[in-house]
Scaffold this motif. Sequence first.
Motif, mmCIF file in Angstrom:
data_model
loop_
_atom_site.group_PDB
_atom_site.id
_atom_site.type_symbol
_atom_site.label_atom_id
_atom_site.label_comp_id
_atom_site.label_asym_id
_atom_site.label_seq_id
_atom_site.Cartn_x
_atom_site.Cartn_y
_atom_site.Cartn_z
ATOM 1 N N LEU D 23 -10.354 5.425 -0.695
ATOM 2 C CA LEU D 23 -9.859 6.683 -0.443
ATOM 3 C C LEU D 23 -10.129 6.867 1.266
ATOM 4 C CD1 LEU D 23 -7.813 8.531 -1.864
ATOM 5 C CD2 LEU D 23 -9.741 10.124 -2.047
ATOM 6 N N LEU D 24 -11.349 6.754 1.596
ATOM 7 C CA LEU D 24 -11.529 7.032 2.902
ATOM 8 C C LEU D 24 -11.514 6.064 3.727
ATOM 9 C CD1 LEU D 24 -15.047 8.655 2.427
ATOM 10 C CD2 LEU D 24 -12.893 9.698 2.558
ATOM 11 N N SER D 25 -10.812 4.751 3.427
ATOM 12 C CA SER D 25 -10.578 3.828 4.414
ATOM 13 C C SER D 25 -9.331 4.333 5.246
ATOM 14 C CB SER D 25 -10.406 2.660 3.688
ATOM 15 O OG SER D 25 -9.201 1.687 4.443
ATOM 16 N N GLU D 26 -9.088 3.752 6.637
ATOM 17 C CA GLU D 26 -7.938 4.395 7.131
ATOM 18 C C GLU D 26 -6.825 3.233 6.741
ATOM 19 O OE1 GLU D 26 -7.448 3.103 11.328
ATOM 20 O OE2 GLU D 26 -9.716 2.143 11.197
ATOM 21 N N TYR D 27 -7.068 2.351 6.027
ATOM 22 C CA TYR D 27 -6.145 1.459 5.424
ATOM 23 C C TYR D 27 -5.629 1.749 3.869
ATOM 24 C CZ TYR D 27 -7.491 -1.128 9.828
ATOM 25 O OH TYR D 27 -7.783 -1.443 10.809
ATOM 26 N N PHE D 28 -6.031 3.204 3.662
ATOM 27 C CA PHE D 28 -5.724 3.415 2.300
ATOM 28 C C PHE D 28 -4.352 3.180 1.951
ATOM 29 C CE2 PHE D 28 -3.500 7.075 0.000
ATOM 30 C CZ PHE D 28 -4.230 6.676 -1.120
ATOM 31 N N ILE D 29 -3.374 3.176 2.860
ATOM 32 C CA ILE D 29 -2.017 2.983 2.506
ATOM 33 C C ILE D 29 -1.799 1.580 1.826
ATOM 34 C CG2 ILE D 29 -0.823 2.480 4.603
ATOM 35 C CD1 ILE D 29 0.249 5.085 2.402
ATOM 36 N N VAL D 30 -2.681 0.679 2.442
ATOM 37 C CA VAL D 30 -2.512 -0.681 1.831
ATOM 38 C C VAL D 30 -2.773 -0.638 0.332
ATOM 39 C CG1 VAL D 30 -3.291 -2.993 2.330
ATOM 40 C CG2 VAL D 30 -3.107 -1.417 4.283
ATOM 41 N N PHE D 31 -4.103 -0.026 0.049
ATOM 42 C CA PHE D 31 -4.353 -0.187 -1.068
ATOM 43 C C PHE D 31 -3.553 0.598 -2.204
ATOM 44 C CE2 PHE D 31 -8.395 0.015 1.385
ATOM 45 C CZ PHE D 31 -8.793 -1.367 1.103
ATOM 46 N N PHE D 32 -2.640 1.579 -1.438
ATOM 47 C CA PHE D 32 -1.851 2.431 -2.410
ATOM 48 C C PHE D 32 -0.527 1.407 -2.453
ATOM 49 C CE2 PHE D 32 1.457 5.521 -3.148
ATOM 50 C CZ PHE D 32 0.911 6.293 -3.742
ATOM 51 N N CYS D 33 -0.388 0.634 -1.500
ATOM 52 C CA CYS D 33 0.995 -0.346 -1.746
ATOM 53 C C CYS D 33 0.499 -1.424 -2.989
ATOM 54 C CB CYS D 33 1.134 -1.132 -0.401
ATOM 55 S SG CYS D 33 1.825 -0.425 0.643
#
Lengths: 515, 358, 334, 361
Positions: D23-33
């Motif tokens: 959740l904290l990663s700035e690449y959170f959106i990648v994980f969301f994808c």
Amino acid sequence: MGENILALRNISKAFYGIKALSDVSIRVEKGEVLGIIGENGAGKSTLMNIVGGVLQPDSGDMLLYDQPYKPKNTMDANASKIAFIHQELNLCNNLTVAENIFLIDFPKINKIPYINKREMNRLAHEAIKAVGLQCPPDTLIEKLSQGERQLVEIAKAFSMDAQVIIFDEPTTSLTARETERLFKIIGDLKQKGRSIIYISHILSDIQKLTDRIVVLRDGNVTAEGTTSSFNIDSMIFNMIGRDMKHIYPERKNVVSDEKKVELVNITKKGIVSNINLHAHEGEVVGIFGLMGSGRTELMHIFFGLDSFESGEIKIKGKLKSKNTAVQSIKQGVAFVTENRREEGLMLEMTVLENLSFVAMPNLASRFLRFIDKSRIADKAAAISQRLRIKSGAIEKSAAKSLSGGNQQKVVIGKWLMTSPEIFIVDEPTRGIDVGAKFEVYSVINNLACDGAAVLVVSSEIEELMGICDRIYVMSRGEITGCVGQDEFDRETILRYAFGQCAFNKNASHESEVQQ
Amino acid sequence: MKRALSIVMLVVMFAVLVTACAPKPEPAAAPAPEATPAAAEQPAAEKKLKIAFAYQDLETEFWVAGHKAIVETLKAKGIEVIEFNANEDANKQLEQVNDAIAQKVDGIIIIPQDGESAVAIGEACNSAGIPFGVFNRPPSNKDAKALVAVADNVTISAKAMEHMALEARKVFEKTGKKVKPLVMVGDLGDPNAVGRYQGFKNVYEKNKDIFTEYIEVPTKWDSNTALANLKSAMAANKDVGLLFCGSDFLYPVIKSVLEPLGKWQKIGDPNHIIMGAVDGDMTAGKLMDEGYVDATAVQDLYYEAELILTGMLEAIEKGEKTPEKWMDDPGFALTQANMGEMKMRMWGNKLRQEKGEL
Amino acid sequence: MNNNNKANMSAFALKLLKNIPLLLFILVFVVFGLITPVFFEWDNIENILTSSSYIGIVAIGMTLVLLTGGIDLSVGSLMFLSASSAGLLIRNFGFPIWLAIVSAIVIGLLVGAFHAFCINKLKLVPFIVTLSTLVALKGLTLMLTKSVAVEWPSAITGMASRRLLGFIPLPVFIFIVIIILVQLMLKSTPLGRHIYAVGYNSEVAAKAGIDHIKIIAVVYILCSVLAAIGGIISVTQLGIVNAGYGEGEEFKAIAAAVLGGTSLSGGVGSVFPGVVIGTLLIQVVQAGLVYLQVDIYMQPIITAGIILLAILLDSLRTMLEKRLERRNITKSCE
Amino acid sequence: MFLKGSPTERNKSDVKDLFVKVLLSEYFIVFFCLLIFVSLMPVTPHIASRANINNIMSNLWPLFIIAIGQTVVLIVAGIDLSQTSIIAITSVVGAAIMTSKADPTLFEKSPLWGWFLTESGGPLAGEPAAIYAAIFVMILIGVGIGCFNGFFIHKFKMPPFMVTLVSQMLFSALAIYLTKSENIIGLPKNFKAIGSGSIMKIIPYSMIFAIVVAVLAAILLNKTVLGKWLYLVGSNPKASAVIGVPTGKVIIFAYAFSGFCAAMGSVLLSARLIAGRPTLGQTMLMDVVGAAVIGGTSLFGGKGKVSWTLFGALFFVILANALNMMKLPFYVVDMAKGIVIIIAVAFDVLRIEIKRRTNVM
């Protein structure tokens, strides 16, 4: 001992585990002016925010007229007739004077939510008359000067019939005349039996104005007593916990004959006329003037942030070809602006980044101007050490997390990265505490020792007398006098500052001195 | 740590992408494990056909009816329909068709945003070997092999306008005064709108002797814009005698402008404005019955739908991968003169019949 | 002396520039009128007013949001939703007209409340929240209508052409009522003044004791309600809601508000004359171009040009104002 | 860390730790994808097929390129609503230059007819260099319009939103006017390859285009003085002016770069549809701004990265693709899209909030 209005008992407050206040107890008597002093971070603001209802204490309690007082927000505090005038004024510039005064409690017509403008303006008129503000109550705040705006805040306190009024650094942006007026009003308030809590870094003001003083250090009360029991030295001792031998560093700079800067007949219609001024290598030159005398404007013109119509600027004997900031920087001029938060720092960015911005183009590769990160980092680390900037790791801590003095050092530091030879420093110590001031003075002194010419703009005469070799005095856009170190004298400087235009009644009427 | 984690994730993602993008090995050489059961299944069970239907938008009754005609017919035949709405974006439609190709559909039918995008989309289908059908808007050239069922906007608009010009001539002969025509033009980015406008202009040029200079009213296919502009135009030109509109869906707007002016009158009334539009929807059918409207250019929606569906299913059955056939919907103009014979051929009237209005 | 003259002249120029939208409006109106005198006829003026009414109402709501420094991109979709759902309620559920209209307004209220929830509680950026609802509400409405046009009973379309006092069309009347109400609200009620305060600086407002959370909520709810009303007003004239209805209205509303002098960063703007003039200016240009029968391909180009001119002049005003504000430092006595 | 517990609880807290970390990663959106992608795999296995991933990628590149330009403008605290019109007008002009046929019945009313566009096509019809010349002119026009925007915004201190909104209206109308609504076809075959061709059937040309632009932009933003200046001007224009940043030039550059990216996007989109279209890209605006903002670029300036934008664009493309794959009725697609965007942004806000709190501790 007078009657206690407000008593704080064993107040403690911590932010995320860091103690800001521990077991602070103070009392405020009816009709007194209580001065609170301390370095930045000593807990003054936290304490006042608790009194003003902005923050709630972790432990301890407060008594108002011997009744428990537990404000949950500003409105509670206001309802208990405690007014808090913040350092950064809390006014909406797009609303009128009257609206700002009655922002929370508009006079209404028969309780329907319709503002009774006539009544509001009448009441506002009374309130602003009481504080000596002369403008129609439906003037927009944005049309008022800083001092006038402060009066509006006081009028607001008046209109709510506040019994305790807290002033947090009220004079930082006031002219001398406005300050004088403020002190008179505070005197009047005292006469009327109101209690005042007055927070300031300007110890002479504290001495002049207050009845009693509380000194805070690291969240504790270190001294308390009547004003007469303190002198400036003992105040400073209690604030910083050690003796400070000198307010100003020892002067060691050597002024050479070489003129680093020369301004010849600089004129811009309506702003400055016929300015002639110069500074030598290794010299600290002060520029003193009343608020609005054109000193800052002159520096903007000199640095290239504004244009001029006639005259010439010579830097190291060479005529400045293009009057732009870029050109100035190229020729070795640095400009530490008066408003470090708005014009000096990128608050969100790190100290390292802030330090690197000026030097970046110089340290970049010629081809496509790539940044050399490691060189910048090395240089920034060196500067940070040299200026003794207190912060976390410079590549991690944001500029906004630093204290005012350290922020100022960062602003100076970013210029040092290009090793300039001419410094313009505008109001270098505004809003920073005694200890930090000394350090800023030392930095300025050292710059001169290293051979730079430093132009210091300030509205504090003592400060200039303490650190300068020569002081120019400005009045109404002209230089009216130049005083050498051996002739330094408050009276003389002030006389020049009131201007040779003294024969003009208007001029003397409007003249305002900042101390 | 966070950084490391995200880098790992990124590497994994790109690894997946690269392997996925790499040329597929021959199925015979290395059959993918999941492919085997599927392949085994295929001959055994009768596989349900999947047809993708990608349309540009459903903003007017015409498109809704067309959409319904195709989707319901397919579903009735037990075919699975996958729908895509491109919201009037040709590029999005291309992406959607690619999505459909990725899903290995058996056939793709589109209502393209315009003829040029139909070609590009068609080429994508051709190279994927999936039968491709174009409904209602012709591809601009024959670069892509396609089943095409279309009507020509310019021609059918001209047909309706010809009838209106005839009526106008009658008026001219009776009164001796030239008739002032007004044309409501759709969105200039929409080729249909431009085609219909062109149809109007062609007939106008031929009958210049009875017409004065025509008035253009831009509508952007937006009711509010149409309303405001038509009002202005009618106020500026109080003597408009003929009104041609790019689409039937604007009739309610036209009515609400003309009625207060006393110009919403039936045929025969001296204040009647000769009126006609394109599409052939239910409103137009009703207004023609009531005698307000003189002519409607009709695309034979159901006929087109039938043409394209039969063509498509035939091709799939035969196993053709890139069938090619151009099927013209001649279209027609329903006019007050041919109402008797042609009325029920208009899709709007058929809909009305279904609803029990007729 | 020379200096004085110059100062006077810039002060005069400033006064002129202060009323740029109004002046430009009058200029455009007169120019069109001189070319085609019918433009001055009451019919035309009434048309322009009627056509302005719905977008004006939406723009007023938008102004409220812009005043707090926010933005609402969803108004177009919401107009579509409110107009369609009211029509469906009347047609399919036999709602009386007034009840259907009230329901549509309630829908607007709910959407506004949802925006307020996302912005206040979830701390989302208004731009993204309303962008999402722009997409989602359109989908919702298409689901409700199955993309089929929704017809309103003719009783309602009749309402649009009804005249009050013999000459004011009903939509214009409602427009005027809303102008007066919102103007009074903004200028003379605590709520209105608080909206300006929050727009100037929400932190300052909060410190002064204003419940800025509440103000933000009220503003987004009002904006959505006004958008719902705008949708209904527009349909009373159209009689029918098509699937493409409401697209792009958000930009029209923002343009009208900004032309009227509303700042996108909050705290500055007015309903009257501001937004009203902004809305009318756009309509006058649109109507004028039809009157003059300017080539339809040129019409949008000219409209864009006039809007560019308007905001250009407005920026010049701000720049001039700043220059004049600078105090005269040097002596004027010599 | 703030999570303590007995050994039995450690497992739980490890999971929680991981969750928080993601959740904290700035690449959170990648994980969301990835989450969307993976959770759909059982439902619609096609989503992971080679063809579909190819498809997702080819949809990604144009959006990504255009969104990079938007990101740069957002970094200087602006916004560029005119990108869509830049796409349209460059598409038309570029096609007019290289087309080899133009139907006189369609184009004789076009203001380009006769002197620029003739029956035998554009001025460079059939020339081998036509494609390069056309692309060059397209970029020139894109940069030109960007400078136009930047000039008004800087010189007259006009709000970027309004300036670019007006130029959106203006240039879109101009694009339609130039061809009188017609699409220009007859483009060279090689041009088509840019849109759909690939090197050795692995690396599509459009990907190369995108990566080149992305790398350029990333180097610009991270490594060069100009890049830092963009951030400076975006976060504090006053302070930037004092330290000698040519703020005006920086702002104009940002818009010019945005125009450049839009023009590059236009090349890809025109090549995919093999036509010059005056309505190209008209509906892309929300996706472009959305991609940049969802990636984490701030609308208030001073913050933004190329990699964030890549993930934002990826999010939009995967979302659209996933919704297409699910065979939903079209109206549900819109609704779902809106809701998922809100959820993604809400998570993002949550992430920043948690980060702030843990940092302070």
